[in-house]
Scaffold this motif. Structure first.
Motif, PDB file in Angstrom:
ATOM      1  N   GLY A   1     -28.755  72.002 -15.569  1.00 51.77           N
ATOM      2  CA  GLY A   1     -29.605  71.204 -16.441  1.00 51.77           C
ATOM      3  C   GLY A   1     -28.892  69.942 -16.909  1.00 51.77           C
ATOM      4  O   GLY A   1     -29.496  68.869 -16.978  1.00 51.77           O
ATOM      5  N   GLY A   2     -27.597  70.066 -17.223  1.00 50.57           N
ATOM      6  CA  GLY A   2     -26.817  68.897 -17.625  1.00 50.57           C
ATOM      7  C   GLY A   2     -26.674  67.885 -16.505  1.00 50.57           C
ATOM      8  O   GLY A   2     -26.764  66.677 -16.720  1.00 50.57           O
ATOM      9  N   VAL A   3     -26.442  68.385 -15.284  1.00 47.43           N
ATOM     10  CA  VAL A   3     -26.341  67.493 -14.111  1.00 47.43           C
ATOM     11  C   VAL A   3     -27.660  66.773 -13.875  1.00 47.43           C
ATOM     12  O   VAL A   3     -27.696  65.563 -13.611  1.00 47.43           O
ATOM     13  CB  VAL A   3     -25.924  68.294 -12.855  1.00 47.43           C
ATOM     14  N   ASP A   4     -28.770  67.525 -13.983  1.00 39.90           N
ATOM     15  CA  ASP A   4     -30.096  66.906 -13.796  1.00 39.90           C
ATOM     16  C   ASP A   4     -30.343  65.812 -14.829  1.00 39.90           C
ATOM     17  O   ASP A   4     -30.909  64.760 -14.513  1.00 39.90           O
ATOM     18  CB  ASP A   4     -31.193  67.968 -13.905  1.00 39.90           C
ATOM     19  N   LEU A   5     -29.902  66.061 -16.074  1.00 44.29           N
ATOM     20  CA  LEU A   5     -30.104  65.079 -17.134  1.00 44.29           C
ATOM     21  C   LEU A   5     -29.326  63.797 -16.852  1.00 44.29           C
ATOM     22  O   LEU A   5     -29.842  62.687 -17.031  1.00 44.29           O
ATOM     23  CB  LEU A   5     -29.680  65.673 -18.478  1.00 44.29           C
ATOM     24  N   ILE A   6     -28.081  63.934 -16.392  1.00 44.64           N
ATOM     25  CA  ILE A   6     -27.273  62.751 -16.085  1.00 44.64           C
ATOM     26  C   ILE A   6     -27.842  62.018 -14.876  1.00 44.64           C
ATOM     27  O   ILE A   6     -27.890  60.773 -14.847  1.00 44.64           O
ATOM     28  CB  ILE A   6     -25.798  63.156 -15.832  1.00 44.64           C
ATOM     29  N   ASN A   7     -28.285  62.774 -13.878  1.00 46.26           N
ATOM     30  CA  ASN A   7     -28.912  62.125 -12.716  1.00 46.26           C
ATOM     31  C   ASN A   7     -30.164  61.356 -13.132  1.00 46.26           C
ATOM     32  O   ASN A   7     -30.454  60.288 -12.583  1.00 46.26           O
ATOM     33  CB  ASN A   7     -29.260  63.171 -11.652  1.00 46.26           C
ATOM     34  N   GLU A   8     -30.913  61.900 -14.101  1.00 45.54           N
ATOM     35  CA  GLU A   8     -32.070  61.171 -14.619  1.00 45.54           C
ATOM     36  C   GLU A   8     -31.646  59.892 -15.321  1.00 45.54           C
ATOM     37  O   GLU A   8     -32.281  58.850 -15.180  1.00 45.54           O
ATOM     38  CB  GLU A   8     -32.866  62.060 -15.569  1.00 45.54           C
ATOM     39  N   ASN A   9     -30.554  59.974 -16.081  1.00 45.98           N
ATOM     40  CA  ASN A   9     -30.051  58.784 -16.756  1.00 45.98           C
ATOM     41  C   ASN A   9     -29.669  57.699 -15.750  1.00 45.98           C
ATOM     42  O   ASN A   9     -29.803  56.506 -16.026  1.00 45.98           O
ATOM     43  CB  ASN A   9     -28.824  59.137 -17.602  1.00 45.98           C
ATOM     44  N   ASN A  10     -29.176  58.147 -14.592  1.00 49.80           N
ATOM     45  CA  ASN A  10     -28.749  57.201 -13.555  1.00 49.80           C
ATOM     46  C   ASN A  10     -29.859  56.861 -12.562  1.00 49.80           C
ATOM     47  O   ASN A  10     -29.633  56.093 -11.633  1.00 49.80           O
ATOM     48  CB  ASN A  10     -27.558  57.778 -12.772  1.00 49.80           C
ATOM     49  N   SER A  11     -31.052  57.440 -12.772  1.00 47.68           N
ATOM     50  CA  SER A  11     -32.099  57.316 -11.756  1.00 47.68           C
ATOM     51  C   SER A  11     -32.650  55.900 -11.616  1.00 47.68           C
ATOM     52  O   SER A  11     -33.259  55.570 -10.602  1.00 47.68           O
ATOM     53  CB  SER A  11     -33.255  58.286 -12.056  1.00 47.68           C
ATOM     54  N   LEU A  12     -32.457  55.052 -12.611  1.00 50.89           N
ATOM     55  CA  LEU A  12     -32.924  53.670 -12.513  1.00 50.89           C
ATOM     56  C   LEU A  12     -31.804  52.719 -12.107  1.00 50.89           C
ATOM     57  O   LEU A  12     -31.975  51.507 -12.156  1.00 50.89           O
ATOM     58  CB  LEU A  12     -33.518  53.218 -13.853  1.00 50.89           C
ATOM     59  N   ARG A  13     -30.688  53.273 -11.702  1.00 50.87           N
ATOM     60  CA  ARG A  13     -29.548  52.454 -11.288  1.00 50.87           C
ATOM     61  C   ARG A  13     -29.322  52.551  -9.794  1.00 50.87           C
ATOM     62  O   ARG A  13     -29.528  53.590  -9.183  1.00 50.87           O
ATOM     63  CB  ARG A  13     -28.273  52.896 -12.005  1.00 50.87           C
ATOM     64  N   GLY A  14     -28.877  51.430  -9.224  1.00 56.23           N
ATOM     65  CA  GLY A  14     -28.460  51.411  -7.831  1.00 56.23           C
ATOM     66  C   GLY A  14     -26.958  51.263  -7.741  1.00 56.23           C
ATOM     67  O   GLY A  14     -26.295  50.860  -8.710  1.00 56.23           O
ATOM     68  N   LYS A  15     -26.393  51.591  -6.607  1.00 61.06           N
ATOM     69  CA  LYS A  15     -24.934  51.555  -6.453  1.00 61.06           C
ATOM     70  C   LYS A  15     -24.362  50.143  -6.577  1.00 61.06           C
ATOM     71  O   LYS A  15     -23.210  49.957  -6.940  1.00 61.06           O
ATOM     72  CB  LYS A  15     -24.531  52.156  -5.108  1.00 61.06           C
ATOM     73  N   ALA A  16     -25.178  49.132  -6.268  1.00 60.52           N
ATOM     74  CA  ALA A  16     -24.689  47.747  -6.306  1.00 60.52           C
ATOM     75  C   ALA A  16     -24.998  47.054  -7.631  1.00 60.52           C
ATOM     76  O   ALA A  16     -24.708  45.866  -7.794  1.00 60.52           O
ATOM     77  CB  ALA A  16     -25.302  46.950  -5.154  1.00 60.52           C
ATOM     78  N   ASP A  17     -25.573  47.770  -8.603  1.00 59.31           N
ATOM     79  CA  ASP A  17     -25.923  47.147  -9.875  1.00 59.31           C
ATOM     80  C   ASP A  17     -24.679  46.630 -10.590  1.00 59.31           C
ATOM     81  O   ASP A  17     -23.582  47.200 -10.454  1.00 59.31           O
ATOM     82  CB  ASP A  17     -26.643  48.154 -10.775  1.00 59.31           C
TER      83      ASP A  17
ATOM     84  N   ILE B   1     -37.501  44.849 -19.631  1.00 55.86           N
ATOM     85  CA  ILE B   1     -37.298  44.903 -18.187  1.00 55.86           C
ATOM     86  C   ILE B   1     -38.042  43.774 -17.494  1.00 55.86           C
ATOM     87  O   ILE B   1     -39.082  43.301 -17.983  1.00 55.86           O
ATOM     88  CB  ILE B   1     -37.755  46.278 -17.633  1.00 55.86           C
ATOM     89  N   PHE B   2     -37.468  43.311 -16.393  1.00 57.25           N
ATOM     90  CA  PHE B   2     -38.134  42.342 -15.527  1.00 57.25           C
ATOM     91  C   PHE B   2     -37.746  42.663 -14.092  1.00 57.25           C
ATOM     92  O   PHE B   2     -36.579  42.940 -13.803  1.00 57.25           O
ATOM     93  CB  PHE B   2     -37.711  40.913 -15.864  1.00 57.25           C
ATOM     94  N   LEU B   3     -38.722  42.657 -13.193  1.00 55.84           N
ATOM     95  CA  LEU B   3     -38.398  42.811 -11.769  1.00 55.84           C
ATOM     96  C   LEU B   3     -39.440  42.066 -10.946  1.00 55.84           C
ATOM     97  O   LEU B   3     -40.577  41.903 -11.360  1.00 55.84           O
ATOM     98  CB  LEU B   3     -38.320  44.290 -11.358  1.00 55.84           C
ATOM     99  N   ASN B   4     -38.985  41.590  -9.784  1.00 56.37           N
ATOM    100  CA  ASN B   4     -39.894  40.833  -8.910  1.00 56.37           C
ATOM    101  C   ASN B   4     -39.770  41.267  -7.455  1.00 56.37           C
ATOM    102  O   ASN B   4     -39.896  40.453  -6.542  1.00 56.37           O
ATOM    103  CB  ASN B   4     -39.649  39.321  -9.045  1.00 56.37           C
ATOM    104  N   TYR B   5     -39.484  42.555  -7.272  1.00 56.08           N
ATOM    105  CA  TYR B   5     -39.448  43.098  -5.910  1.00 56.08           C
ATOM    106  C   TYR B   5     -40.006  44.512  -5.948  1.00 56.08           C
ATOM    107  O   TYR B   5     -40.222  45.074  -7.016  1.00 56.08           O
ATOM    108  CB  TYR B   5     -38.026  43.064  -5.335  1.00 56.08           C
ATOM    109  N   GLU B   6     -40.279  45.059  -4.777  1.00 53.53           N
ATOM    110  CA  GLU B   6     -40.853  46.412  -4.717  1.00 53.53           C
ATOM    111  C   GLU B   6     -39.764  47.429  -5.051  1.00 53.53           C
ATOM    112  O   GLU B   6     -38.944  47.790  -4.211  1.00 53.53           O
ATOM    113  CB  GLU B   6     -41.444  46.682  -3.322  1.00 53.53           C
ATOM    114  N   ASN B   7     -39.761  47.874  -6.294  1.00 53.00           N
ATOM    115  CA  ASN B   7     -38.749  48.809  -6.775  1.00 53.00           C
ATOM    116  C   ASN B   7     -39.163  50.241  -6.464  1.00 53.00           C
ATOM    117  O   ASN B   7     -40.233  50.677  -6.860  1.00 53.00           O
ATOM    118  CB  ASN B   7     -38.567  48.625  -8.284  1.00 53.00           C
ATOM    119  N   ASN B   8     -38.323  50.965  -5.754  1.00 48.80           N
ATOM    120  CA  ASN B   8     -38.643  52.364  -5.429  1.00 48.80           C
ATOM    121  C   ASN B   8     -37.797  53.340  -6.241  1.00 48.80           C
ATOM    122  O   ASN B   8     -37.752  54.528  -5.955  1.00 48.80           O
ATOM    123  CB  ASN B   8     -38.450  52.626  -3.930  1.00 48.80           C
ATOM    124  N   ILE B   9     -37.102  52.816  -7.262  1.00 43.90           N
ATOM    125  CA  ILE B   9     -36.312  53.666  -8.140  1.00 43.90           C
ATOM    126  C   ILE B   9     -37.085  53.832  -9.441  1.00 43.90           C
ATOM    127  O   ILE B   9     -37.291  52.871 -10.184  1.00 43.90           O
ATOM    128  CB  ILE B   9     -34.925  53.053  -8.420  1.00 43.90           C
TER     129      ILE B   9
END
Length: 346
Positions: free
Chosen positions: A28-44, A87-95
């Motif tokens: 459950g803790g791992v899932d929560l952290i993954n959710e926290n990171n779910s809007l992040r990409g590796k190159a952010d 938030i602002f975005l101008n591309y097709e975000n799949n995250i």
């Protein structure tokens, strides 16, 4: 069999329950952290901005509005007790985050006031014409999505995302920059800030590696893991301490088996399978008990506990391994029993 080994059965039952509890808590803790990171990409990248004066919304818009393939997030938005991000975005975000209803932002959502909220903010929503609205900064914002889950807590329950990025002022800010070409956009942002405000200080933090969820969970929950591990260790030691009683109780039976030609290997297998049977039955009853507690909602929802088949399978493997380990002392002591010692006692 259970009646003769009720003590070992109870200890295996308690051990099984806590093994499942620990593993599901960690998951459950791992899932929560993954959710926290779910809007992040590796190159952010994280852009730290500091200016000697406020940049008004018009100047901010000139800096960011025509960047290509970009996603921008800025913290520091407050709505009652809830903390959110613009938030602002101008591309097709799949995250996207975990969603209970509706959807997350897409590139067409930045011409009108729109907001995505956590499920605990639903009380703030006013519904009209099958649409929900929230009042913020004296304006109405259309609710296009609600983040969260029906049967557990998530990282997004008490937060919100609002498309207010280009209408806000900036003096001190930490901006998360994502998208398809963050390096190119960083250079453009730096140049534009210098043109508009020469005193602006721009520092870039690389976020190439996301924090290991399991490592962080072990660190944050280390005291729970240590305490429950000690408890399980104590329970298992109690099983091992019953070895002398087990061997003493079956000493004559083992001696007779050896007299009848039963090999040490076969006797060892019988003892091993007896422990495995006890552990397996204890696992079955512990699983039923664990699921009953979940069904009755005994556990706090914040723990996010549920029955996971993978966790159940891994818990069964752990308990079988423990059964094998605690069977070893009994096997060793049984192998030391000689036929002559049984005859002398008689």
């Amino acid at each position: 069999m259970i009646r003769k080994n009720i003590f070992n059965f109870v200890i295996f039952f308690i051990t099984c329950f806590f093994v499942m509890f620990i593993l599901q808590t960690l998951k459950g803790g791992v899932d929560l952290i993954n959710e926290n990171n779910s809007l992040r990409g590796k190159a952010d990248k994280l852009i730290n901005i500091s200016c000697s004066k406020d940049l008004n919304a018009f100047e901010v818009k000139k800096i960011f509005s025509d960047l290509k393939d970009v996603k921008l997030e800025k913290e520091g938005m407050f709505l009652e007790a809830f903390i959110g991000k613009s938030i602002f975005l101008n591309y097709e975000n799949n995250i996207v985050p975990t969603l209970l209803e509706g959807r997350f932002f897409n590139k067409d959502d930045f011409n009108e006031n729109k907001i995505v909220i956590g499920k605990n903010m639903k009380r703030l929503v006013e519904y009209r014409d099958n649409k929900g609205y929230i009042l913020y900064k004296g304006k109405e914002w259309e609710v296009i999505g609600i983040m969260g889950s029906e049967n557990r807590s998530t990282a997004f329950d008490d937060t919100f995302y609002i498309n207010d990025f280009l209408s806000s002022e900036i003096k001190e800010a930490r901006i998360l920059l994502g998208g398809n070409q963050p390096d190119d956009n960083v250079k453009i942002i730096k140049d534009r800030f210098k043109d508009i405000e020469p005193s602006a200080s721009i520092n870039i933090e690389e976020l190439d590696t996301l924090e290991s969820p399991l490592k962080k969970v072990f660190y944050e929950k280390k005291y729970i893991v240590i305490i429950l591990s000690l408890l399980i260790g104590t329970l298992l030691l109690n099983i091992i301490n019953t070895t002398n009683y087990y061997v003493l109780n079956k000493k004559k039976e083992i001696g007779i088996k050896k007299l009848l030609g039963r090999t040490k290997f076969k006797i060892s297998l019988e003892i091993l399978f007896e422990y495995i049977k006890i552990a397996s039955l204890a696992f079955l009853f512990a699983t039923i008990f664990y699921n009953a507690l979940i069904f009755l909602k005994v556990f706090p929802i914040e723990l996010g506990l549920k029955y996971d088949v993978i966790i159940g399978g891994f818990s069964f493997l752990v308990i079988i391994i423990l059964a094998v380990l605690v069977a070893i002392p009994s096997i060793i002591k049984s192998n030391r029993i000689s036929i002559s010692s049984i005859i002398k006692e008689d």
